[in-house]
Design an enzyme around this catalytic site. Structure first.
Site, PDB file in Angstrom:
ATOM      1  CE  LYS A 176      -1.463   2.742   2.981  1.00  0.00           C
ATOM      2  NZ  LYS A 176      -1.225   3.922   2.141  1.00  0.00           N
ATOM      3  CD  GLU A 252      13.083   4.282   8.295  1.00  0.00           C
ATOM      4  OE1 GLU A 252      12.906   5.190   9.143  1.00  0.00           O
ATOM      5  OE2 GLU A 252      13.215   4.491   7.087  1.00  0.00           O
ATOM      6  CD  GLU A 383      10.815  12.862  11.350  1.00  0.00           C
ATOM      7  OE1 GLU A 383      11.619  12.249  10.648  1.00  0.00           O
ATOM      8  OE2 GLU A 383       9.618  12.547  11.415  1.00  0.00           O
TER       9      GLU A 383
HETATM   10  P1  ADP Z   1       3.913  10.797   6.887  1.00  0.00           P
HETATM   11  O1  ADP Z   1       3.949  11.748   8.029  1.00  0.00           O
HETATM   12  O2  ADP Z   1       5.222  10.470   6.283  1.00  0.00           O
HETATM   13  O3  ADP Z   1       2.831  11.061   5.890  1.00  0.00           O
HETATM   14  P2  ADP Z   1       2.349   8.605   7.821  1.00  0.00           P
HETATM   15  O4  ADP Z   1       2.745   7.712   8.921  1.00  0.00           O
HETATM   16  O5  ADP Z   1       1.121   9.426   7.989  1.00  0.00           O
HETATM   17  O6  ADP Z   1       3.641   9.445   7.574  1.00  0.00           O
HETATM   18  O7  ADP Z   1       2.180   7.813   6.470  1.00  0.00           O
HETATM   19  C1  ADP Z   1       3.035   6.778   6.065  1.00  0.00           C
HETATM   20  C2  ADP Z   1       2.198   5.713   5.401  1.00  0.00           C
HETATM   21  O8  ADP Z   1       1.269   5.229   6.376  1.00  0.00           O
HETATM   22  C3  ADP Z   1       1.363   6.169   4.220  1.00  0.00           C
HETATM   23  O9  ADP Z   1       1.343   5.122   3.266  1.00  0.00           O
HETATM   24  C4  ADP Z   1      -0.001   6.357   4.817  1.00  0.00           C
HETATM   25  O10 ADP Z   1      -1.051   6.187   3.888  1.00  0.00           O
HETATM   26  C5  ADP Z   1      -0.035   5.227   5.826  1.00  0.00           C
HETATM   27  N1  ADP Z   1      -1.006   5.368   6.904  1.00  0.00           N
HETATM   28  C6  ADP Z   1      -1.340   6.474   7.585  1.00  0.00           C
HETATM   29  N2  ADP Z   1      -2.300   6.187   8.503  1.00  0.00           N
HETATM   30  C7  ADP Z   1      -2.572   4.855   8.388  1.00  0.00           C
HETATM   31  C8  ADP Z   1      -3.457   3.938   9.047  1.00  0.00           C
HETATM   32  N3  ADP Z   1      -4.254   4.331  10.024  1.00  0.00           N
HETATM   33  N4  ADP Z   1      -3.448   2.645   8.646  1.00  0.00           N
HETATM   34  C9  ADP Z   1      -2.627   2.234   7.662  1.00  0.00           C
HETATM   35  N5  ADP Z   1      -1.780   3.041   7.019  1.00  0.00           N
HETATM   36  C10 ADP Z   1      -1.735   4.338   7.366  1.00  0.00           C
END
Ligand code: ADP
Length: 480
Positions: A176, A252, A383
């Site tokens: 995903k 990570e 960050e």
């Molecule tokens: P960033 O701050 O780098 O956007 P995130 O942790 O929000 O970091 O996003 C990193 C990845 O995690 C993306 O692919 C995002 O779609 C996914 N993501 C964010 N929230 C969820 C969730 N509740 N369940 C699964 N994936 C998620």
């Protein structure tokens, strides 16, 4: 041209619309223009992808390692052949300068090559006999279906560094990608299709609803491992969601890298290093220098030289020649940077350069130098994820180690010194998974990348890279 620009999900070897036929727009952050609309995968699509990966697992696991390596090499060659197109897709959806996008693709190629080589080398052991008439051995087996969730800041290399070792080890994958940057992921799927991987081995499900798809990937008992790169906050949540099915995890997560310049450093080298570490990808990497600690004796000289270097940066559309700094990924990113800079100035920091949105509008932010930051400021604890260099003066080694380690994060740290004793002392004292000594660029396919503390666990790359995708089995042969 643009034959790799795909708009549909890739499930079980076929290109598919979302089960409810909905799509979401992918936009270019440099221009605000829509690039295309892609399938907005649902929970049902996620189940379908997991089922496909599960059905493909047994044959993929049984394939000889050299067969898996051959397909990985075919994928690697196709990525290399299409590197230019991939770089353009990457820059258009993510914003980084084309030269950096090319570098990222080169890193991806190297990672796939490494995994193809390692596919044949995940050895087991024979254990010296501990019982008469019996012999024990260990073997490494692929763990099963892997779910990979990746971020937008490296839309290509965050995928290759998970998918290539997983496939090499004999796992199948459901990926995903981040909602801001699904196109690089789909382009990689198109090349994997051309390379000839069996159907279901690699599936890509873009979505604007990460929670819905994420809850399927984390709760399905068919998924045996989650490899996640993203924020600490989301990492914690996904770890909780994975607890009932006790999945193997690689996390990570966020960083807050200290970048320490000691009095005895080569200042010109330290400035070069700070520029590379801080301003790459407009400051949007989890290993970017976040807190630049400079010893008082050279503080003014270093600040002056760094300011001069920052003044030479050119902000603009990453597709244009000579641009070094692209836009931020979205308005949330801009807002965060603005808030951190406002908080720092309210608490007494000085802006030597920049400190405001870019004249290009949109999500551009000017390369910025913040002087005299201190640990009371939010910029010390969070960050930044933007082109803002914040300088913190310090008195001595003991003080800076304490300041550097005071973060909840523990991903990357850097320091500059010409004193060999200090180099060893400080490398050992820093509570971080990776340390660069007089070196700003840490990532490579050949080394184990990863953090400690709330930056997560698991290692990507190096000879350790395949371990996270395998389970160790012990077998005792009796009655000999
Ligand atoms: P960033 O701050 O780098 O956007 P995130 O942790 O929000 O970091 O996003 C990193 C990845 O995690 C993306 O692919 C995002 O779609 C996914 N993501 C964010 N929230 C969820 C969730 N509740 N369940 C699964 N994936 C998620």
């Amino acid at each position: 041209m643009q034959s790799l620009l795909k708009a549909q999900a890739f499930i079980n070897g076929a290109w598919a619309s979302a089960s409810d036929t909905k799509t979401f727009d992918v936009t270019n952050p440099a221009t605000g223009e829509k690039i295309t609309a892609v399938s907005d995968c649902t929970a049902d699509d996620a189940h379908e992808a997991v089922d496909a990966a599960n059905a493909a697992f047994s044959a993929w696991k049984s394939a000889l390692p050299q067969e898996r390596a051959k397909l990985l090499r075919a994928w690697q060659n196709l990525i290399a052949e299409h590197a230019d197109e991939l770089a353009k897709i990457l820059t258009s959806e993510q914003g980084k300068p084309l030269a950096e996008a090319r570098g990222e693709i080169a890193g991806g190629i190297a990672m796939v090559a490494w995994a193809a080589e390692e596919a044949r080398r995940y050895y087991g052991e024979t254990i010296p006999p501990f019982k008469t008439g019996a012999r024990a051995i260990t073997m490494r087996e692929p763990i099963g279906v892997v779910a990979a969730i990746t971020p937008w800041n490296f839309p290509h290399s965050m995928i290759t560094r998970k998918v290539a070792p997983a496939l090499a080890a004999g796992c199948t994958v459901v990926l995903k990608p981040a909602e801001d940057t699904p196109l690089s992921a789909l382009a990689l799927a198109a090349l994997a299709e051309q390379a000839g991987f069996p159907k279901g081995v690699f599936n890509v499900i873009p979505t604007s609803k990460p929670k819905d798809v994420g809850s399927v990937l984390t709760s399905s008992p068919l998924v045996r491992k989650l490899s996640f790169t993203g924020s600490t906050e989301v990492g914690r949540l996904l770890m909780q969601q994975c607890a009932p099915t006790l999945k193997r995890l690689s996390m990570e997560l966020g960083g807050n890298a200290p970048f320490i310049v000691f009095d005895d450093a080569d200042i010109a080298e330290a400035v070069k290093g700070a520029m590379a570490s801080k301003f790459r990808n407009a400051g949007q990497t989890c290993i970017c220098a976040n807190r630049i600690f400079v010893q008082k004796g050279i503080y003014d000289a270093f600040a002056k030289a760094l300011q001069k270097a920052i003044e030479s940066l050119k902000t603009g559309n990453g597709m244009e020649e000579g641009v070094t700094t692209g836009p931020l990924i979205n308005q949330d990113g801009v807002k965060k940077v603005q808030d951190l800079v406002a908080d720092a100035t309210a608490k007494g920091a000085k802006i030597a350069l920049g400190g405001k949105k870019g004249k290009q509008g949109g999500t551009f932010y000017e390369p910025t130098l913040v002087l005299d930051a201190d640990v009371s400021m939010r910029i010390a604890g969070e960050e930044i994820f933007g082109p803002v260099a914040a300088l913190f003066p310090f008195a001595d080694e003991t003080e800076v180690i304490q300041m550097a380690n005071s973060s909840e994060h523990g991903l990357a740290a850097y320091f500059y010194t010409r004193d060999i004793g200090r180099a060893f002392r400080v490398a050992e004292a820093l509570e971080y998974g990776m340390v660069g000594i007089n070196e700003p660029l840490l990532a490579s396919e050949a080394v184990p990348f990863g953090g400690i503390k709330q930056s997560g666990f698991g290692r990507e790359g190096g000879k350790q890279g395949l371990d996270d995708y395998t389970a160790l089995k012990y077998a005792l042969f009796g009655g000999l």
